[in-house]
Design a protein around this motif. Structure first.
Motif, mmCIF file in Angstrom:
data_model
loop_
_atom_site.group_PDB
_atom_site.id
_atom_site.type_symbol
_atom_site.label_atom_id
_atom_site.label_comp_id
_atom_site.label_asym_id
_atom_site.label_seq_id
_atom_site.Cartn_x
_atom_site.Cartn_y
_atom_site.Cartn_z
ATOM 1 N N ASP A 122 79.111 2.836 58.116
ATOM 2 C CA ASP A 122 80.347 3.127 57.383
ATOM 3 C C ASP A 122 80.219 4.376 56.515
ATOM 4 N N GLU A 123 79.021 4.940 56.446
ATOM 5 C CA GLU A 123 78.793 6.044 55.524
ATOM 6 C C GLU A 123 78.991 7.418 56.160
ATOM 7 N N ASN A 124 79.486 8.343 55.344
ATOM 8 C CA ASN A 124 79.548 9.750 55.726
ATOM 9 C C ASN A 124 78.583 10.506 54.823
ATOM 10 N N ILE A 125 77.573 11.101 55.445
ATOM 11 C CA ILE A 125 76.494 11.740 54.689
ATOM 12 C C ILE A 125 76.169 13.101 55.291
ATOM 13 N N ASP A 126 75.862 14.064 54.441
ATOM 14 C CA ASP A 126 75.238 15.303 54.897
ATOM 15 C C ASP A 126 73.795 15.277 54.397
#
Length: 199
Positions: free
Chosen positions: A62-66
């Protein structure tokens, strides 16, 4: 380039081929009596299997990460940005910077983040970095304003995210080593050409 391919497969959730390739390399090293290399590969396999399990538990889909990896050598800096959306690697960008010899990592990383996200079409809720950046609170506020919701710059020290960042950082280090080798090679060719001209 095998390391790069393995990192990408790993981030895409395809851990089986990565583990298979590492096991094959480990067995070859052991057959050649290179036990030190075999031990390093064995530890990598364990780390990947641990991360894979932790990712399942953490529910990182569910995560959006750079994930931003930085390497600095001499007057070069190399940054890698791996964009992970809903647990899947969707993009990878790399950038080289020159003239960073007198700058310290927190400054280089902070400057890079400001430049990169100034024109980015999407800013994720979380950025993973190797160490705190210069003016971190101010940069987080600026990113949050651009995103219109809270953005966190985190330095993971343990668990799946720390191992993920470590892989991207190693990727950046490999990139800068190749870039430096190319630069020195080009410099040698130019110098040789100039000597020939003088003759």
């Amino acid at each position: 380039h095998k390391v790069i391919e393995q990192v990408i497969l790993f981030l895409e959730g395809k851990t089986a081929p990565v583990v298979h390739a590492l096991r094959s390399s480990m067995n070859t090293a052991a057959d050649n009596l290179d036990y030190e290399k075999a031990a390093v590969l064995r530890d990598q396999i364990r780390a990947i299997e641990t991360v894979a399990e932790e990712q399942k538990v953490a529910g990182s889909k569910d995560e959006n990460i750079d994930v931003i990896g930085l390497a600095i050598k001499d007057h070069f800096a190399w940054a890698e940005v791996f964009a992970i959306r809903h647990g899947q690697l969707i993009g990878r960008e790399r950038f080289t910077m020159e003239g960073t010899a007198d700058d310290y990592p927190a400054q280089v990383l902070g400057d890079f983040i400001k430049q990169f996200y100034d024109t980015a079409s999407f800013i994720p809720a979380t950025l993973l970095v190797q160490h705190p950046i210069e003016d971190q609170a101010a940069v987080q506020s600026w990113l949050s304003e651009k995103r219109s919701s809270k953005v966190h710059i985190r330095v993971p020290v343990r668990g799946a995210k720390a191992k993920l960042l470590d892989m991207v950082a190693k990727n950046a280090l490999q990139g800068i080593e190749e870039r430096r080798a190319q630069w020195f090679s080009d410099s040698a060719v130019i110098e040789e050409s100039l000597i020939e001209l003088q003759d």
